[in-house]
Design an enzyme around this catalytic site. Structure first.
Site, PDB file in Angstrom:
ATOM      1  N   CYS A 165      -9.538   9.205   0.272  1.00 50.31           N
ATOM      2  CA  CYS A 165      -9.126   9.920  -0.936  1.00 50.31           C
ATOM      3  C   CYS A 165      -8.919   8.929  -2.092  1.00 50.31           C
ATOM      4  CB  CYS A 165      -7.820  10.664  -0.669  1.00 50.31           C
ATOM      5  SG  CYS A 165      -7.192  11.541  -2.102  1.00 50.31           S
ATOM      6  N   ARG A 191       7.872  14.796  -2.832  1.00 48.79           N
ATOM      7  CA  ARG A 191       7.297  15.644  -1.788  1.00 48.79           C
ATOM      8  C   ARG A 191       8.429  16.300  -0.991  1.00 48.79           C
ATOM      9  NH1 ARG A 191       2.051  12.183   0.673  1.00 48.79           N
ATOM     10  NH2 ARG A 191       1.203  11.562  -1.359  1.00 48.79           N
ATOM     11  N   THR A 251      -6.864   8.895  -4.320  1.00 50.18           N
ATOM     12  CA  THR A 251      -5.451   8.663  -4.655  1.00 50.18           C
ATOM     13  C   THR A 251      -4.881   7.483  -3.875  1.00 50.18           C
ATOM     14  OG1 THR A 251      -4.623  10.124  -2.903  1.00 50.18           O
ATOM     15  CG2 THR A 251      -5.076  11.137  -5.067  1.00 50.18           C
ATOM     16  N   ARG A 289      -3.790   4.071   9.101  1.00 51.11           N
ATOM     17  CA  ARG A 289      -2.584   4.095   8.280  1.00 51.11           C
ATOM     18  C   ARG A 289      -1.604   3.168   8.964  1.00 51.11           C
ATOM     19  NH1 ARG A 289      -2.012   8.543   4.638  1.00 51.11           N
ATOM     20  NH2 ARG A 289      -4.063   8.799   3.650  1.00 51.11           N
ATOM     21  N   GLU A 316      -6.509  10.715   8.372  1.00 51.54           N
ATOM     22  CA  GLU A 316      -7.267  10.874   7.115  1.00 51.54           C
ATOM     23  C   GLU A 316      -8.123   9.639   6.851  1.00 51.54           C
ATOM     24  OE1 GLU A 316      -4.985  12.076   3.720  1.00 51.54           O
ATOM     25  OE2 GLU A 316      -6.304  11.017   2.342  1.00 51.54           O
ATOM     26  N   ARG A 341       3.862   2.577   3.794  1.00 46.58           N
ATOM     27  CA  ARG A 341       2.601   2.733   4.507  1.00 46.58           C
ATOM     28  C   ARG A 341       1.447   2.352   3.595  1.00 46.58           C
ATOM     29  NH1 ARG A 341      -1.126   5.690   1.446  1.00 46.58           N
ATOM     30  NH2 ARG A 341      -0.635   7.896   1.294  1.00 46.58           N
ATOM     31  N   ARG A 363       2.035   3.594  -0.132  1.00 51.12           N
ATOM     32  CA  ARG A 363       3.012   4.609  -0.520  1.00 51.12           C
ATOM     33  C   ARG A 363       4.339   4.191   0.100  1.00 51.12           C
ATOM     34  NH1 ARG A 363       5.343   9.936   0.104  1.00 51.12           N
ATOM     35  NH2 ARG A 363       4.871  10.277   2.299  1.00 51.12           N
ATOM     36  N   GLU A 416       3.559  15.650   2.306  1.00 50.66           N
ATOM     37  CA  GLU A 416       2.669  16.422   1.445  1.00 50.66           C
ATOM     38  C   GLU A 416       2.570  17.892   1.859  1.00 50.66           C
ATOM     39  OE1 GLU A 416      -1.374  15.014   1.711  1.00 50.66           O
ATOM     40  OE2 GLU A 416      -1.474  15.057  -0.464  1.00 50.66           O
TER      41      GLU A 416
END
Ligand code: ADP
Ligand code: DAR
Length: 369
Positions: free
Chosen positions: A272, A310, A274, A230, A226, A127, A281, A315
């Site tokens: 974010c 994870r 990250t 995505r 978020e 993703r 990811r 998460e």
């Protein structure tokens, strides 16, 4: 931009004083020193983002790992005295003088099957996060902007053809029963994340939120969870070459129709820090009954390959029946193919370690006969 209201500043000062004495171990706590705070607290971006917009999740959740989100693209520049050290530390060394490399998705054919026998890897997922130029991030998005974003992305999704074609549905049009089914299949995003709620990512929910699924649920696009988008490719088994090939085609087609937000230094921009850079990811759901009983060895091995462990539901979740979600941790400062290779090599090592532990156990059993 108007200077910040003195009463608002007094409230921020008060919240920071309380935060300073918490036992938080977040990167926000480590890098928002009094000196940095005093230097940047009065700044406001052109779109109206304040320092409070960026740190309010970490202030409210001292148990955050990071505790910091960008309220808009300019936040990464205007509050760089805070973002740069957090980015440097999370991504394993990315100094203010460094620049993210130009995108290089490589050739998916170079990636084979992570687990040909299919006895460890249950499923594979790749993703990325994508933001759309011209829109701020969650804390500054209005209800109208969420709706506009959903419409913009919806039009682009209609251009996906062949095996990528599918249907977009607004979250408000999906029954809670079906939402639960999609969640159990790991297709739909979780809701109620307290870190995201405190960051202002649940405002006007479910306005503008939704999910795209292709015919066989191997291409998924989340809208306004978020991040603005995505883009997710996933399937059962360990054939990461196939998963990545589908991912690259979808991201490329959507990138030709939507202005993805990026910066020369930080690559693709995300809510974010990250998820900057490649914003990728790549993960497996992998069953590790032996390493699962030796979590320290699992974490140490994962760290050696810049992998993150994870739980089964991603998460902030725990592993169920020894099924872990293991993925690359670094997304910034390396190309897409380098991130995939780092994950590929790490997962192969972890599988070999599980096999060695099995063989070690069987040797012990033989000796005990
Ligand atoms: P993100 O991937 O967006 O960073 P999460 O860690 O919350 O966020 O994961 C999102 C969802 O994707 C979760 O339901 C998680 O279980 C699922 N997931 C992650 N990796 C895989 C995988 N390899 N196979 C199936 N589902 C996966
Ligand atoms: N839990 C928050 C977010 C960390 C990264 N995960 C994201 N962006 N989904 C924290 O600060 O720990």
């Amino acid at each position: 931009m108007e200077p910040i209201d003195p009463a608002f500043m007094a409230l921020l000062d008060e919240e920071y004083e309380k935060f300073k004495v918490t036992d938080s171990h977040s990167l926000l706590k480590k890098h928002l020193t009094q000196e940095v705070f005093d230097k940047i607290k009065h700044r406001v971006t052109a779109e109206g983002a304040t320092l409070h917009d960026c740190i309010k999740s970490g202030l409210a959740n001292p148990d955050s790992n990071i505790g910091l989100y960008a309220a808009d693209a300019e936040s990464y520049i205007l509050f760089q005295e805070l973002f740069d050290p957090v980015i440097d530390e999370y991504h394993g060394g990315f100094e203010p003088s460094q620049f993210h490399p130009i995108s290089d998705f490589g050739d998916p054919i170079d990636l084979g099957d992570l687990n040909e026998l299919g006895n460890y890897v249950l499923s594979t997922r790749v993703r990325c996060a994508r933001s759309i130029e011209g829109y701020p991030f969650n804390p500054l998005l209005s209800s109208e902007m969420y709706a506009e974003l959903e419409q913009d992305v919806g039009y682009a999704l209609e251009d996906l053809e062949g095996d990528l074609s599918g249907k977009y549905r607004s979250l408000k049009d999906i029954s809670s029963e079906e939402q639960e089914e999609l969640l159990e299949k790991h297709l739909l995003f979780k809701q109620g994340d307290r870190f995201l709620e405190a960051a202002g990512a649940s405002r006007f929910w479910p306005e503008g939120r939704g999910i795209f699924l292709n015919e066989n649920n191997t291409l998924v696009v989340w809208v306004n969870e978020e991040d603005h988008m995505r883009i997710i490719s996933m399937q059962e088994g360990g054939n990461i070459g196939e998963v990545y090939e589908r991912f690259v085609r979808a991201v490329t087609i959507l990138g030709e129709r939507l202005p993805f937000s990026s910066s020369e230094r930080l690559g693709f921009l995300s809510f974010c820090p990250t998820n900057l850079g490649t914003a990728i990811r790549a993960s497996v759901h992998i069953r590790l009954p032996l390493l699962g009983e030796d979590r320290q060895t699992l974490e140490e091995t994962a760290a050696k390959f810049n992998l993150q462990v994870r739980g089964t539901s991603g998460e902030h979740s725990e592993a169920e029946d020894y099924v872990f979600d293991i993925s690359n941790r670094r997304r910034l400062g390396l190309t897409e193919m380098e991130a995939l290779k780092e994950m590929y090599d790490g997962i192969r090592e972890i599988i070999q370690l599980e096999i060695d532990m099995e063989e070690g156990n069987s040797q012990c059993r033989k000796k005990s006969y």
